[in-house]
Design a protein around this motif. Structure first.
Motif, PDB file in Angstrom:
ATOM      1  N   ALA A 299       0.834  -1.203   0.000  1.00 16.00           N
ATOM      2  CA  ALA A 299       0.000   0.000   0.000  1.00 16.00           C
ATOM      3  C   ALA A 299       0.867   1.250   0.000  1.00 16.00           C
ATOM      4  N   GLU A 300       1.935   1.247   0.782  1.00 12.02           N
ATOM      5  CA  GLU A 300       2.845   2.398   0.827  1.00 12.02           C
ATOM      6  C   GLU A 300       3.503   2.622  -0.523  1.00 12.02           C
ATOM      7  N   HIS A 301       3.940   1.548  -1.172  1.00  8.31           N
ATOM      8  CA  HIS A 301       4.615   1.685  -2.461  1.00  8.31           C
ATOM      9  C   HIS A 301       3.721   2.372  -3.482  1.00  8.31           C
ATOM     10  N   ALA A 302       2.475   1.963  -3.536  1.00  4.15           N
ATOM     11  CA  ALA A 302       1.555   2.548  -4.510  1.00  4.15           C
ATOM     12  C   ALA A 302       1.186   3.980  -4.124  1.00  4.15           C
ATOM     13  N   ALA A 303       0.915   4.211  -2.860  1.00  2.00           N
ATOM     14  CA  ALA A 303       0.475   5.538  -2.435  1.00  2.00           C
ATOM     15  C   ALA A 303       1.524   6.602  -2.707  1.00  2.00           C
ATOM     16  N   ALA A 304       2.802   6.241  -2.634  1.00  2.00           N
ATOM     17  CA  ALA A 304       3.858   7.230  -2.857  1.00  2.00           C
ATOM     18  C   ALA A 304       3.801   7.827  -4.253  1.00  2.00           C
ATOM     19  N   ALA A 305       3.200   7.099  -5.200  1.00  4.55           N
ATOM     20  CA  ALA A 305       3.116   7.614  -6.564  1.00  4.55           C
ATOM     21  C   ALA A 305       2.095   8.731  -6.706  1.00  4.55           C
ATOM     22  N   VAL A 306       1.105   8.778  -5.828  1.00  7.20           N
ATOM     23  CA  VAL A 306       0.011   9.747  -5.957  1.00  7.20           C
ATOM     24  C   VAL A 306       0.510  11.111  -5.473  1.00  7.20           C
ATOM     25  N   GLY A 307       0.599  12.053  -6.403  1.00  7.71           N
ATOM     26  CA  GLY A 307       1.138  13.363  -6.081  1.00  7.71           C
ATOM     27  C   GLY A 307       2.637  13.347  -5.871  1.00  7.71           C
ATOM     28  N   GLY A 308       3.319  12.331  -6.368  1.00  7.17           N
ATOM     29  CA  GLY A 308       4.746  12.176  -6.112  1.00  7.17           C
ATOM     30  C   GLY A 308       5.629  12.659  -7.241  1.00  7.17           C
ATOM     31  N   SER A 309       6.927  12.457  -7.039  1.00 13.65           N
ATOM     32  CA  SER A 309       7.937  12.829  -8.032  1.00 13.65           C
ATOM     33  C   SER A 309       9.025  11.764  -8.041  1.00 13.65           C
ATOM     34  N   TRP A 310       9.616  11.581  -9.221  1.00 14.47           N
ATOM     35  CA  TRP A 310      10.775  10.699  -9.342  1.00 14.47           C
ATOM     36  C   TRP A 310      12.031  11.500  -9.005  1.00 14.47           C
ATOM     37  N   THR A 311      12.984  10.877  -8.296  1.00 16.24           N
ATOM     38  CA  THR A 311      14.230  11.538  -7.926  1.00 16.24           C
ATOM     39  C   THR A 311      15.381  11.029  -8.785  1.00 16.24           C
ATOM     40  N   HIS A 312      16.137  11.954  -9.351  1.00 17.25           N
ATOM     41  CA  HIS A 312      17.393  11.622 -10.024  1.00 17.25           C
ATOM     42  C   HIS A 312      18.375  12.734  -9.683  1.00 17.25           C
ATOM     43  N   HIS A 313      19.218  12.499  -8.681  1.00 20.28           N
ATOM     44  CA  HIS A 313      20.150  13.534  -8.247  1.00 20.28           C
ATOM     45  C   HIS A 313      21.099  13.905  -9.387  1.00 20.28           C
ATOM     46  N   LYS A 314      21.173  15.189  -9.672  1.00 17.23           N
ATOM     47  CA  LYS A 314      22.037  15.715 -10.730  1.00 17.23           C
ATOM     48  C   LYS A 314      22.682  16.997 -10.246  1.00 17.23           C
ATOM     49  N   ARG A 315      23.682  17.414 -11.000  1.00 18.15           N
ATOM     50  CA  ARG A 315      24.295  18.709 -10.765  1.00 18.15           C
ATOM     51  C   ARG A 315      24.265  19.518 -12.048  1.00 18.15           C
ATOM     52  N   PHE A 316      24.511  20.810 -11.892  1.00 23.14           N
ATOM     53  CA  PHE A 316      24.390  21.696 -13.045  1.00 23.14           C
ATOM     54  C   PHE A 316      25.343  21.236 -14.159  1.00 23.14           C
TER      55      PHE A 316
END
Length: 815
Positions: free
Chosen positions: A593-610
């Motif tokens: 349930a937690e795994h699915a709920a995190a997608a609702v209103g969520g964002s994917w993270t990909h750490h980057k620099r300028f």
């Protein structure tokens, strides 16, 4: 009399006494240490009757040392053996005005001694005086002090923590019931073992005795005179770090620098290393296994350690790791698992179902791990069985049991050792690297054999719950692609670099050249409903499609739960195994349930620099959020009949199932009507409009899922009635009780800055001025009308009618 003593006595008679040292030299060295049992080493440690004397060489004064205090033996219920009694303490010995001072030292703020600002840093970082000692005598280039009271008295730095005394009703330390087991000195450290007893009103065990007793080991270890060159941390390759603010840094402002926590590995043959050859390190990383470890698990402990050899080979080293079975007391009376020189795996007889590890002694000047420690708790075996049955037993019949084979349990233990070994080497939980392979790949035996089911064994993910019966996928976990890269990135020497700044270009290049491959990315795990906004950072999850993976997991979980009695019970068994596995399965249900709920209103993270293309935080696609909502509707909100087998439950309890399911479904409802999630969705809509899944749409969908029976004129069962009331309670909470965190625009003095893994947060949510309460009121008014229409159409089921009439009362109260 030794030649050293003769030299000291000559020095006493021939050297004039300085006025401020006259008192210290009244007593001769020989008189002070007469009859002593002496241990030579870093300090000569003299025991004279019940007195403990340290003879500290002048060359040690002003050197950095770490004091580590760990429980050696504990009273039942007090702590897990091997745990720290107190946090480590960084100290220096100092001579001032004819006395010796023990001072606490901090390197959290530094400056170049040649820089004027160094004076300001010193003024703001005064070292507290922990203890002061009279000089009992002077040796040849040394001073003798009496440390008996510091170690044997009730000094706060060496005693039971003051903050825990209230809990135990501690009235005071009883020195008559305390004693020293031993004092030993070695070339780099001093080790003392003390038994301490306190009078206590609420001791953890044997309460009638009114005593709290334990044995503690105090280690004092000398840090390297020349610190290891630190390596700067980078949020794109997550490491456990130490923080330091250098006020001489070429930066117009104040910004802490993060150093990797890692062992020192240096090539024994730099020329061969530069040619690309694998070389031995100057000093390998050596681990000792507790001789108390059950004999059958020792080979798996060793395998869990040594499987990291491949990662260190990527860093340019062969034979970087060694592992030995520690000698017993009979084999080597002076060896101790708590000695600050040794990295150890301690086996602890406790019901705790876990393990832990980390750097025990870390040089704060550089991040160098001097010593690491791992605790393997006896209760861990049971938790491993829970995980294996709930996640992979449906596809692997060998785990359908309450007693794993030695080989299967050994492999599970090997994985835990490998996981904890990563922490000891400096790697935190990299959750992102678990979400990199497709569900189809995770069901492919050849793929999993080559790549594993995750890119990291250090992520908080256990087993491949995606695999289905007939896939024949190996459930074992190994060191992954990210693990190997992270060790290479953190440990490979850059020989031409003379400063941490010199390493930046190479370290950045190693990251950027792999950035398009998701298995080389990292981000720490997220915990807590308010901050679960990236499915790729959720604990205990796998695959690049967490929702689809959770669907496969639910297939396995339903079968496992429905089969529990057949799998874990034999004639004559009590129902302990049935109960504990059943509760674990419900925990696993909540994970999905937690795994699915995190997608609702969520964002994917990909750490980057300028300089790298794209965003760090990318809003999750509308369609994927809808698939997550559909999963929650099907698997979480609908009554879980698979978990409500009366024949099983009435063997466990006379009542409780209804409330238990209510609690889990209430969590699901709270995830929809969560102020932080709604705030994120409001912001996404502000930027993206109808391209995103809007908060109004989500709330409409949630209302229709939760109140489906109202729309369809159906009876509402007990479980759904409870869930619907939870919805109304949460709505009332958001309208009337949820606190608003007031915020004013940040000034130049109070701007909050992000850490390595989370976005900057320069504004706190003000619920009363956001769209949240209007959205909730709108939902309640819509629901009010729908319930009134349903009642007007006639509701035959009495409990459904009572429930809906009560719901109208609750809505009216909330509005």
């Amino acid at each position: 009399m030794t030649s050293r003593m003769l030299l000291v006595l000559l020095a006493v008679f021939l050297v004039p006494l300085a006025p401020d040292r006259a008192q210290a030299q009244d007593a001769s060295y020989g008189d002070v240490v007469a009859g002593a049992e002496t241990q030579a080493g870093l300090f000569d440690v003299h025991q004279v009757d019940d007195r403990l004397l340290f003879e500290i060489p002048d060359t040690i004064l002003g050197r950095d040392m770490v004091i580590m205090s760990r429980y050696a033996k504990v009273q039942t219920g007090l702590a897990n053996g091997g745990d720290r009694m107190q946090p480590n303490l960084l100290v220096q010995w100092e001579e001032r005005d004819g006395r010796i001072l023990l001072r606490g030292v901090s390197y959290s703020n530094t400056a170049d001694p040649e820089d004027n600002v160094h004076l300001a840093v010193e003024n703001s970082n005064f070292s507290p005086v922990i203890q002061a000692f009279d000089i009992e005598a002077r040796g040849s280039g040394s001073v003798v002090i009496d440390v008996t009271d510091m170690y044997m008295g009730d000094h706060p730095s060496f005693s039971f923590p003051r903050g825990q005394r209230g809990q135990r009703g501690v009235r005071g330390h009883d020195r008559n019931r305390s004693w020293m087991e031993f004092a030993r000195s070695f070339p780099e450290n001093v080790e003392l073992r003390i038994v301490r007893t306190y009078s206590a009103d609420s001791p953890p065990s044997t309460q009638r005795g009114g005593a709290l007793s334990f044995e503690v080991n105090h280690s004092m270890i000398l840090l390297p005179e020349e610190p290891m060159m630190p390596r700067y941390a980078d949020e794109r390759v997550t490491y456990i770090t130490v923080s330091q603010t250098n006020y001489s840094r070429d930066f117009q402002g104040v910004r802490p620098q993060q150093y990797l926590r890692r062992f020192r590995l240096e090539p024994s043959d730099p020329e061969a290393f530069a040619r690309g050859e694998l070389v031995d390190p100057v000093e390998p990383i050596v681990w000792y296994i507790d001789p108390a470890t059950p004999e059958e698990w020792i080979p798996y402990y060793k395998a869990g350690i040594m499987e990291w050899e491949e990662a260190f080979e990527m860093a340019g080293f062969k034979n970087a790791l060694e592992v030995h079975l520690a000698p017993t007391e009979e084999e080597d009376p002076e060896f101790s698992l708590l000695d600050a020189r040794y990295s150890v795996i301690r086996y602890v007889a406790t019901p705790t179902r876990s393990a832990n590890a980390g750097g025990d002694v870390v040089d704060p000047r550089s991040g160098e791990v001097i010593r690491a420690h791992m605790n393997m708790f006896h209760g861990l075996d049971e938790r491993l069985r829970w995980w294996l049955l709930s996640q992979v037993a449906t596809a692997n019949p060998a785990f359908r049991t309450n007693q794993l084979s030695e080989e299967d349990m050994g492999e599970a233990i090997r994985y835990v050792i490998s996981h904890e070994m990563a922490h000891a080497k400096g790697l935190p939980h990299n959750q992102r690297a678990n979400f990199v392979f497709s569900p189809d790949s995770l069901r492919n035996a050849d793929f999993v054999e080559r790549m594993g089911h995750s890119a990291s064994s250090v992520g908080r993910t256990r087993y491949n719950y995606v695999a289905q019966p007939g896939d024949n996928v190996n459930p074992e976990r190994r060191v992954g692609l990210w693990d190997k890269f992270a060790i290479m990135w953190g440990y490979r020497p850059i020989l031409e670099a003379e400063t941490p700044e010199d390493e930046f270009e190479t370290l950045n290049e190693w990251i950027v050249e792999r950035a398009d491959q998701p298995w080389f990315r990292s981000a720490t795990a997220q915990f807590g409903m308010d901050v679960e906004w990236d499915p790729y950072r959720m604990t205990e999850g796998i695959s690049d499609d967490p929702v689809r993976a959770a669907d496969y997991g639910m297939r396995n979980l339903r079968t496992a739960t429905e089969s529990l009695m057949d799998w874990v019970l034999s004639p004559g068994d009590d129902y302990y195994e049935l109960e504990t596995h059943y509760l674990q399965n419900l925990t696993q249900w909540n994970r999905y349930a937690e795994h699915a709920a995190a997608a609702v209103g969520g964002s994917w993270t990909h750490h980057k620099r300028f300089g790298e293309e794209g965003w760090v935080y990318t809003p999750i696609e509308r369609e994927y959020q809808l698939s997550a909502m559909a999963f929650i509707d099907e698997h979480i909100l609908q009554t879980p009949t698979w978990a409500l087998d009366m024949d099983m439950l009435r063997r466990l309890e006379h009542a409780g199932a209804v409330e238990r399911i209510r609690a889990y479904q209430e969590l699901a409802v709270q995830r929809f009507l969560n102020h932080a999630r709604l705030a994120r969705m409001i912001e996404h809509e502000a930027f993206m409009g109808s391209e995103t899944y809007t908060p109004a749409e989500m709330l409409d969908d949630a209302r229709e899922m939760i109140w489906r029976e109202v729309m369809n004129g159906q009876e509402v069962d007990t479980y759904r009635r409870n869930m619907q009331r939870a919805y109304l309670d949460q709505a009332h909470y958001l309208l009337h009780e949820a606190e608003s965190n007031h915020w004013s625009p940040p000034s130049s003095g109070n701007l909050r800055v992000s850490n390595n893994n989370d976005p900057p947060l320069n504004a706190a949510l003000h619920i009363g001025q956001s769209d949240i309460r209007p959205l909730i009121r709108d939902q309640l008014r819509l629901l009010q009308g729908e319930i009134e229409d349903a009642l007007a159409s006639g509701v035959q089921d009495r409990m459904t009618r009572i429930h809906l009439e009560d719901a109208l009362e609750r809505i009216a109260s909330a509005l």
